[in-house]
Write a protein that holds these residues in place. Sequence first.
Motif, PDB file in Angstrom:
ATOM      1  N   SER A 257      15.851  53.091  45.546  1.00  0.00           N
ATOM      2  CA  SER A 257      16.736  52.101  44.909  1.00  0.00           C
ATOM      3  C   SER A 257      18.176  52.604  44.755  1.00  0.00           C
ATOM      4  O   SER A 257      18.852  52.258  43.786  1.00  0.00           O
ATOM      5  CB  SER A 257      16.210  51.691  43.525  1.00  0.00           C
TER       6      SER A 257
ATOM      7  N   ARG B 103      17.873  53.196  49.906  1.00  0.00           N
ATOM      8  CA  ARG B 103      17.804  51.987  49.084  1.00  0.00           C
ATOM      9  C   ARG B 103      16.345  51.568  48.918  1.00  0.00           C
ATOM     10  O   ARG B 103      15.889  51.240  47.841  1.00  0.00           O
ATOM     11  CB  ARG B 103      18.623  50.866  49.731  1.00  0.00           C
TER      12      ARG B 103
ATOM     13  N   GLN C 140      21.771  52.267  45.339  1.00  0.00           N
ATOM     14  CA  GLN C 140      22.586  51.101  45.708  1.00  0.00           C
ATOM     15  C   GLN C 140      24.020  51.469  46.058  1.00  0.00           C
ATOM     16  O   GLN C 140      24.799  50.612  46.454  1.00  0.00           O
ATOM     17  CB  GLN C 140      22.647  50.099  44.533  1.00  0.00           C
TER      18      GLN C 140
END
Length: 263
Positions: A217, A213, A219
């Motif tokens: 990034s 994450r 998610q």
Amino acid sequence: ASNTGEVTEYLHTYQNLKGVQVLYEDDNIVLLNKPVSILTQKAAPKDVSLNEWLIGYLLETNAITPEELHFFRPSVCNRLDRNTSGIVLCGKSLAGSQALSRIIRERTLQKFYRTICVGELTQDRNLNGYLYKDAKSNRVTVCKKLPEASQDKDYSPIQTAYHPIVWKAGYTLLEVELITGKTHQIRSHLASIGHPIIGDGKYGRKEENRRFRESDSLQNQLLHACRVVFPAEESVLKPLSGREFIAPYPKLFKRLERKLFCE
């Protein structure tokens, strides 16, 4: 769809839901490549889903008329989790919907997924087990054998086959064949053998997920329904007999694959 309100909603969804790709279309079926974070079907009345996008797309392209919606509504025939991307099969006609539902039910349609899991898997394997779904928490549990006290109806037999494509530095790029199709099957089955999918908040490893994450990034679970192979058919699916369709990866999947296995 007697009122124009519904037609407006379909067209509005088609114009506003971005990133859906049409992979194939004929008079009876449509194959779509669903992006991450889009629902396949509504869970609540206010939801926006791929199902409305499909009807909006068919109205927009004049493949169907608003009047035809009185008699039949095109719809998705298989479901992917909101955060799983990839191929969704849709019935454009009643005959198309029925034929797709049948080959899914009879398991003659082959469905393959790509994912990156934690740990190095080096050999093909066919996993069998039993899956229990807890509707309240929307979580499933997988066990190798049926618990003795269980009512059989609570547990569904599941089968998942995987083929490692490349493994390196503690991760494996897998192609997974979904032989039975149950909720969260691939995610929970891989987690149950100690190889959870990266980014999977429900069945994965917190510290791994946090790292991806922060660095990329990521998610959600990295799972993509990448490929389907149609069986030999004499029905309205005859034009698809024996054909294979591939859904291109999402950008983030491509980037992580390069980063973990190519650099």
